[in-house]
Write a protein that holds these residues in place. Structure first.
Motif, PDB file in Angstrom:
ATOM      1  N   GLN A 120       1.909   7.072  15.249  1.00 40.73           N
ATOM      2  CA  GLN A 120       2.240   7.884  14.080  1.00 40.73           C
ATOM      3  C   GLN A 120       1.334   9.108  13.987  1.00 40.73           C
ATOM      4  O   GLN A 120       1.786  10.203  13.629  1.00 40.73           O
ATOM      5  CB  GLN A 120       2.122   7.043  12.790  1.00 40.73           C
ATOM      6  CG  GLN A 120       3.103   5.895  12.702  1.00 40.73           C
ATOM      7  CD  GLN A 120       4.544   6.377  12.701  1.00 40.73           C
ATOM      8  OE1 GLN A 120       4.870   7.463  12.250  1.00 40.73           O
ATOM      9  NE2 GLN A 120       5.426   5.541  13.250  1.00 40.73           N
ATOM     10  N   ALA A 124       2.383  12.980  14.123  1.00 37.92           N
ATOM     11  CA  ALA A 124       1.950  13.900  13.070  1.00 37.92           C
ATOM     12  C   ALA A 124       1.248  15.115  13.660  1.00 37.92           C
ATOM     13  O   ALA A 124       1.431  16.241  13.183  1.00 37.92           O
ATOM     14  CB  ALA A 124       1.027  13.171  12.088  1.00 37.92           C
ATOM     15  N   LYS A 127       3.543  17.745  14.732  1.00 36.80           N
ATOM     16  CA  LYS A 127       4.180  18.468  13.623  1.00 36.80           C
ATOM     17  C   LYS A 127       3.360  19.690  13.191  1.00 36.80           C
ATOM     18  O   LYS A 127       3.842  20.496  12.398  1.00 36.80           O
ATOM     19  CB  LYS A 127       4.366  17.540  12.411  1.00 36.80           C
ATOM     20  CG  LYS A 127       5.215  16.334  12.664  1.00 36.80           C
ATOM     21  CD  LYS A 127       6.668  16.694  12.753  1.00 36.80           C
ATOM     22  CE  LYS A 127       7.467  15.415  12.963  1.00 36.80           C
ATOM     23  NZ  LYS A 127       8.860  15.590  12.968  1.00 36.80           N
ATOM     24  N   ARG A 173      -1.922  14.544   6.925  1.00 40.61           N
ATOM     25  CA  ARG A 173      -1.887  13.702   5.720  1.00 40.61           C
ATOM     26  C   ARG A 173      -0.485  13.622   5.145  1.00 40.61           C
ATOM     27  O   ARG A 173      -0.017  12.553   4.757  1.00 40.61           O
ATOM     28  CB  ARG A 173      -2.863  14.237   4.668  1.00 40.61           C
ATOM     29  CG  ARG A 173      -4.295  13.888   4.949  1.00 40.61           C
ATOM     30  CD  ARG A 173      -5.195  14.279   3.770  1.00 40.61           C
ATOM     31  NE  ARG A 173      -6.558  14.328   4.197  1.00 40.61           N
ATOM     32  CZ  ARG A 173      -7.308  15.415   4.264  1.00 40.61           C
ATOM     33  NH1 ARG A 173      -6.824  16.582   3.900  1.00 40.61           N
ATOM     34  NH2 ARG A 173      -8.556  15.341   4.671  1.00 40.61           N
ATOM     35  N   ASP A 174       0.173  14.781   5.069  1.00 38.90           N
ATOM     36  CA  ASP A 174       1.544  14.784   4.540  1.00 38.90           C
ATOM     37  C   ASP A 174       2.477  13.940   5.394  1.00 38.90           C
ATOM     38  O   ASP A 174       3.311  13.186   4.879  1.00 38.90           O
ATOM     39  CB  ASP A 174       2.086  16.232   4.449  1.00 38.90           C
ATOM     40  CG  ASP A 174       1.436  17.025   3.340  1.00 38.90           C
ATOM     41  OD1 ASP A 174       0.881  16.411   2.405  1.00 38.90           O
ATOM     42  OD2 ASP A 174       1.496  18.268   3.396  1.00 38.90           O
ATOM     43  N   GLN A 175       2.340  14.045   6.713  1.00 43.27           N
ATOM     44  CA  GLN A 175       3.178  13.279   7.619  1.00 43.27           C
ATOM     45  C   GLN A 175       2.919  11.768   7.490  1.00 43.27           C
ATOM     46  O   GLN A 175       3.843  10.976   7.449  1.00 43.27           O
ATOM     47  CB  GLN A 175       2.962  13.703   9.080  1.00 43.27           C
ATOM     48  CG  GLN A 175       3.440  15.105   9.386  1.00 43.27           C
ATOM     49  CD  GLN A 175       4.940  15.215   9.224  1.00 43.27           C
ATOM     50  OE1 GLN A 175       5.712  14.366   9.640  1.00 43.27           O
ATOM     51  NE2 GLN A 175       5.380  16.279   8.554  1.00 43.27           N
ATOM     52  N   ARG A 177       1.581  10.221   4.932  1.00 46.74           N
ATOM     53  CA  ARG A 177       1.950   9.749   3.596  1.00 46.74           C
ATOM     54  C   ARG A 177       3.415   9.302   3.581  1.00 46.74           C
ATOM     55  O   ARG A 177       3.765   8.348   2.901  1.00 46.74           O
ATOM     56  CB  ARG A 177       1.714  10.867   2.594  1.00 46.74           C
ATOM     57  CG  ARG A 177       1.372  10.352   1.216  1.00 46.74           C
ATOM     58  CD  ARG A 177       0.987  11.467   0.242  1.00 46.74           C
ATOM     59  NE  ARG A 177      -0.414  11.776   0.385  1.00 46.74           N
ATOM     60  CZ  ARG A 177      -0.908  13.006   0.549  1.00 46.74           C
ATOM     61  NH1 ARG A 177      -0.098  14.050   0.582  1.00 46.74           N
ATOM     62  NH2 ARG A 177      -2.194  13.225   0.661  1.00 46.74           N
ATOM     63  N   GLN A 178       4.246   9.962   4.338  1.00 43.00           N
ATOM     64  CA  GLN A 178       5.649   9.596   4.425  1.00 43.00           C
ATOM     65  C   GLN A 178       5.828   8.269   5.149  1.00 43.00           C
ATOM     66  O   GLN A 178       6.730   7.501   4.857  1.00 43.00           O
ATOM     67  CB  GLN A 178       6.433  10.693   5.150  1.00 43.00           C
ATOM     68  CG  GLN A 178       6.483  11.990   4.398  1.00 43.00           C
ATOM     69  CD  GLN A 178       7.094  13.116   5.238  1.00 43.00           C
ATOM     70  OE1 GLN A 178       7.526  12.898   6.350  1.00 43.00           O
ATOM     71  NE2 GLN A 178       7.110  14.324   4.675  1.00 43.00           N
ATOM     72  N   VAL A 179       4.928   7.982   6.100  1.00 42.98           N
ATOM     73  CA  VAL A 179       5.006   6.745   6.878  1.00 42.98           C
ATOM     74  C   VAL A 179       4.520   5.570   6.035  1.00 42.98           C
ATOM     75  O   VAL A 179       5.127   4.512   6.020  1.00 42.98           O
ATOM     76  CB  VAL A 179       4.176   6.855   8.168  1.00 42.98           C
ATOM     77  CG1 VAL A 179       4.122   5.529   8.887  1.00 42.98           C
ATOM     78  CG2 VAL A 179       4.740   7.934   9.063  1.00 42.98           C
TER      79      VAL A 179
END
Length: 180
Positions: A120, A124, A127, A173-175, A177-179
């Motif tokens: 993950q 990320a 991205k 962090r944003d990526q 957080r979605q996981v």
């Protein structure tokens, strides 16, 4: 008092006479220890078992029936003490096996979780849209280089490295957080 039979001594023990208890102890302890020693692994364990029998005998002296011969009571108690210790050891071995297997299983789960988390994080990192930002992040967090080392190797200001690292962390962090 040494000439008294077991039934008379038991009666005296039930009245709390320690001298009678001592006579019974001296009379049967060597035999009980020999039997326990044959059944149990160590001498210390056999001595502990016999000691526990006599302790229990004294504590429960008022509950012991005079109908059962004292000798049979003690010999039977050695057998029960042996059986109890075997069961306790078996339970301990099962528990140890359980702990071993569960720790192996937990270790495997931890490995899988770390592997999945690593995947993950790699996704990320991909991205991060700016290649320079991604490169600075990889140098800082994957190669574990300091801010000044990165700045010197890329020939840029240290503050630029800090800013790019901060931007990259925000994306990651944003990526993640979605996981999670």
């Amino acid at each position: 008092m040494l000439h008294l039979n077991d039934a008379e001594l038991l009666e005296m023990v039930q009245k709390g006479q320690e001298g009678a208890f001592t006579i019974l102890y001296n009379r049967y302890q060597p035999t009980m220890l020999a039997i326990a020693r044959k059944k149990l692994v160590s001498r210390q364990e056999a001595e502990d078992a016999v000691q526990e029998i006599f302790t229990s005998f004294w504590q429960r002296r008022n509950q012991i029936s005079g109908k059962i011969p004292v000798k049979h009571y003690f010999l039977r108690a050695v057998h029960f003490q042996y059986a109890y210790r075997c069961r306790a050891n078996a339970v301990a071995r099962k528990y140890e096996k359980f702990l071993e297997s569960s720790s192996v299983y937990e270790g495997y789960l931890e490995f899988l979780e770390n592997k999945e988390l690593g995947q993950q994080i790699r996704i990320a990192i991909q991205k991060i849209s700016a290649p320079a930002c991604r490169k600075i992040f990889e140098l800082a967090y994957i190669e574990d280089r300091s801010c000044n080392e990165i700045a010197n190797s890329l020939n840029i200001q240290a503050q630029v490295v800090r800013n790019q690292t901060s931007r990259a962390l925000k994306v990651i962090r944003d990526q993640l957080r979605q996981v999670v």
